[in-house]
Design a protein around this motif. Structure first.
Motif, PDB file in Angstrom:
ATOM      1  N   MET A  96      85.918  60.168 -24.308  1.00 41.71           N
ATOM      2  CA  MET A  96      84.453  60.254 -24.247  1.00 41.71           C
ATOM      3  C   MET A  96      83.994  61.690 -24.445  1.00 41.71           C
ATOM      4  N   THR A  97      82.754  61.799 -24.877  1.00 45.58           N
ATOM      5  CA  THR A  97      82.157  63.133 -24.920  1.00 45.58           C
ATOM      6  C   THR A  97      81.873  63.555 -23.485  1.00 45.58           C
ATOM      7  N   GLU A  98      81.735  64.841 -23.281  1.00 44.04           N
ATOM      8  CA  GLU A  98      81.542  65.338 -21.926  1.00 44.04           C
ATOM      9  C   GLU A  98      80.250  64.805 -21.294  1.00 44.04           C
ATOM     10  N   SER A  99      79.182  64.705 -22.053  1.00 46.47           N
ATOM     11  CA  SER A  99      77.911  64.221 -21.496  1.00 46.47           C
ATOM     12  C   SER A  99      78.009  62.740 -21.122  1.00 46.47           C
ATOM     13  N   VAL A 100      78.690  61.932 -21.930  1.00 48.38           N
ATOM     14  CA  VAL A 100      78.862  60.500 -21.614  1.00 48.38           C
ATOM     15  C   VAL A 100      79.752  60.365 -20.374  1.00 48.38           C
ATOM     16  N   ALA A 101      80.821  61.144 -20.312  1.00 46.72           N
ATOM     17  CA  ALA A 101      81.727  61.092 -19.158  1.00 46.72           C
ATOM     18  C   ALA A 101      80.992  61.503 -17.878  1.00 46.72           C
ATOM     19  N   ARG A 102      80.176  62.536 -17.967  1.00 48.69           N
ATOM     20  CA  ARG A 102      79.417  62.995 -16.807  1.00 48.69           C
ATOM     21  C   ARG A 102      78.442  61.911 -16.340  1.00 48.69           C
ATOM     22  N   THR A 103      77.764  61.266 -17.285  1.00 44.77           N
ATOM     23  CA  THR A 103      76.818  60.204 -16.948  1.00 44.77           C
ATOM     24  C   THR A 103      77.537  59.034 -16.272  1.00 44.77           C
ATOM     25  N   LYS A 104      78.671  58.618 -16.843  1.00 48.44           N
ATOM     26  CA  LYS A 104      79.435  57.504 -16.251  1.00 48.44           C
ATOM     27  C   LYS A 104      79.964  57.880 -14.868  1.00 48.44           C
ATOM     28  N   ARG A 105      80.450  59.109 -14.708  1.00 47.89           N
ATOM     29  CA  ARG A 105      80.960  59.565 -13.413  1.00 47.89           C
ATOM     30  C   ARG A 105      79.838  59.545 -12.376  1.00 47.89           C
ATOM     31  N   ARG A 106      78.658  60.007 -12.771  1.00 52.13           N
ATOM     32  CA  ARG A 106      77.501  60.009 -11.863  1.00 52.13           C
ATOM     33  C   ARG A 106      77.134  58.578 -11.474  1.00 52.13           C
ATOM     34  N   ASP A 107      77.143  57.670 -12.467  1.00 51.34           N
ATOM     35  CA  ASP A 107      76.835  56.263 -12.179  1.00 51.34           C
ATOM     36  C   ASP A 107      77.849  55.663 -11.204  1.00 51.34           C
ATOM     37  N   LEU A 108      79.123  55.955 -11.421  1.00 50.45           N
ATOM     38  CA  LEU A 108      80.160  55.448 -10.519  1.00 50.45           C
ATOM     39  C   LEU A 108      79.996  56.014  -9.107  1.00 50.45           C
ATOM     40  N   ASN A 109      79.683  57.291  -9.011  1.00 50.08           N
ATOM     41  CA  ASN A 109      79.449  57.904  -7.695  1.00 50.08           C
ATOM     42  C   ASN A 109      78.234  57.282  -7.006  1.00 50.08           C
ATOM     43  N   ASN A 110      77.176  57.036  -7.767  1.00 51.24           N
ATOM     44  CA  ASN A 110      75.980  56.404  -7.206  1.00 51.24           C
ATOM     45  C   ASN A 110      76.291  54.984  -6.719  1.00 51.24           C
ATOM     46  N   GLN A 111      77.106  54.268  -7.488  1.00 46.69           N
ATOM     47  CA  GLN A 111      77.494  52.910  -7.081  1.00 46.69           C
ATOM     48  C   GLN A 111      78.320  52.950  -5.790  1.00 46.69           C
ATOM     49  N   ARG A 112      79.219  53.923  -5.680  1.00 45.65           N
ATOM     50  CA  ARG A 112      80.038  54.048  -4.465  1.00 45.65           C
ATOM     51  C   ARG A 112      79.144  54.372  -3.260  1.00 45.65           C
ATOM     52  N   VAL A 113      78.208  55.292  -3.437  1.00 46.75           N
ATOM     53  CA  VAL A 113      77.289  55.647  -2.350  1.00 46.75           C
ATOM     54  C   VAL A 113      76.471  54.423  -1.935  1.00 46.75           C
ATOM     55  N   ASP A 114      76.018  53.648  -2.914  1.00 42.54           N
ATOM     56  CA  ASP A 114      75.248  52.439  -2.617  1.00 42.54           C
ATOM     57  C   ASP A 114      76.094  51.426  -1.843  1.00 42.54           C
ATOM     58  N   LEU A 115      77.336  51.244  -2.273  1.00 43.75           N
ATOM     59  CA  LEU A 115      78.217  50.310  -1.557  1.00 43.75           C
ATOM     60  C   LEU A 115      78.483  50.770  -0.131  1.00 43.75           C
ATOM     61  N   GLU A 116      78.693  52.048   0.063  1.00 41.28           N
ATOM     62  CA  GLU A 116      78.913  52.575   1.414  1.00 41.28           C
ATOM     63  C   GLU A 116      77.676  52.380   2.283  1.00 41.28           C
ATOM     64  N   ARG A 117      76.505  52.572   1.698  1.00 44.14           N
ATOM     65  CA  ARG A 117      75.245  52.348   2.430  1.00 44.14           C
ATOM     66  C   ARG A 117      75.121  50.885   2.832  1.00 44.14           C
ATOM     67  N   ARG A 118      75.414  49.987   1.880  1.00 44.27           N
ATOM     68  CA  ARG A 118      75.355  48.546   2.166  1.00 44.27           C
ATOM     69  C   ARG A 118      76.356  48.156   3.253  1.00 44.27           C
ATOM     70  N   GLN A 119      77.543  48.769   3.221  1.00 46.81           N
ATOM     71  CA  GLN A 119      78.561  48.462   4.235  1.00 46.81           C
ATOM     72  C   GLN A 119      78.098  48.926   5.621  1.00 46.81           C
ATOM     73  N   ARG A 120      77.523  50.122   5.694  1.00 46.25           N
ATOM     74  CA  ARG A 120      77.000  50.611   6.981  1.00 46.25           C
ATOM     75  C   ARG A 120      75.884  49.701   7.491  1.00 46.25           C
ATOM     76  N   ALA A 121      74.996  49.287   6.591  1.00 48.00           N
ATOM     77  CA  ALA A 121      73.893  48.410   6.994  1.00 48.00           C
ATOM     78  C   ALA A 121      74.422  47.075   7.508  1.00 48.00           C
ATOM     79  N   LEU A 122      75.428  46.539   6.830  1.00 45.71           N
ATOM     80  CA  LEU A 122      76.016  45.269   7.267  1.00 45.71           C
ATOM     81  C   LEU A 122      76.679  45.432   8.628  1.00 45.71           C
ATOM     82  N   GLN A 123      77.383  46.523   8.835  1.00 45.26           N
ATOM     83  CA  GLN A 123      78.034  46.783  10.118  1.00 45.26           C
ATOM     84  C   GLN A 123      77.002  46.922  11.238  1.00 45.26           C
ATOM     85  N   GLU A 124      75.915  47.640  10.963  1.00 44.25           N
ATOM     86  CA  GLU A 124      74.861  47.801  11.970  1.00 44.25           C
ATOM     87  C   GLU A 124      74.212  46.464  12.296  1.00 44.25           C
TER      88      GLU A 124
END
Length: 180
Positions: A96-124
């Motif tokens: 991948m080009t660096e800009s595409v890789a950066r965008t995909k990495r950011r999307d994956l990180n955002n998805q992980r943060v969202d999943l962690e938030r959902r997991q905390r909410a479910l636990q609470e």
């Protein structure tokens, strides 16, 4: 300086609560004894741990787990999908080009943060539902103890805080029966 270790505040507070409860029990017993000098005092004891292990309470725990099982499975599936996407990204990132890789990495990180938030909410939410269920169960136990105490003429009923309890005053089985 040598000396005795200082007890933790938790141990001290538990010890203080136990002392206070014993003093209250003693005072109540003496008060009842003085009021009914010629009458015999009827005392009962409920082993709370045994009550909490009775079938009706175990069913409540199973019901609660069944309630959250689908959402937990959905969350686990989402984590698995995210891991698969991260693995695919690791393989494909070299092409991948660096800009595409950066965008995909950011999307994956955002998805992980969202999943962690959902997991905390479910636990609470699970913890809150558990607290609500326990409060409801405690209310049912209190009503059952009151019903047995009134119907059988107990003057004092203790919960789970004594060094020794003889079978003659243990009314735990009656409480479990009342709860059914």
């Amino acid at each position: 300086m040598k000396g005795y270790p200082i007890a933790s505040s938790r141990a001290t507070s538990q010890g203080d609560r136990l002392k206070t409860l014993k003093h209250i029990a003693l005072a109540a017993t003496l008060a009842l004894a003085s009021m009914h000098a010629s009458a015999e005092i009827k005392i009962g004891y409920v082993h709370l741990q045994t009550v909490m292990q009775s079938p009706q309470f175990l069913a409540t725990g199973q019901k609660l787990q069944a309630e959250f099982k689908p959402r937990n499975a959905e969350l686990q599936q989402a984590y698995k999908q995210l891991e698969d996407r991260e693995t695919a990204f690791s393989k494909d990132s070299l092409t991948m080009t660096e800009s595409v890789a950066r965008t995909k990495r950011r999307d994956l990180n955002n998805q992980r943060v969202d999943l962690e938030r959902r997991q905390r909410a479910l636990q609470e939410e699970f913890e809150q539902r558990k607290k609500d269920e326990l409060a409801s169960l405690q209310d049912r136990i209190n009503k059952a103890v009151t019903a047995v105490a009134l119907s059988e003429g107990y003057d004092i009923v203790f919960y789970n805080t004594s060094a020794y309890v003889g079978k003659r005053v243990d009314i735990t089985d009656k409480i479990i029966k009342q709860l059914k």
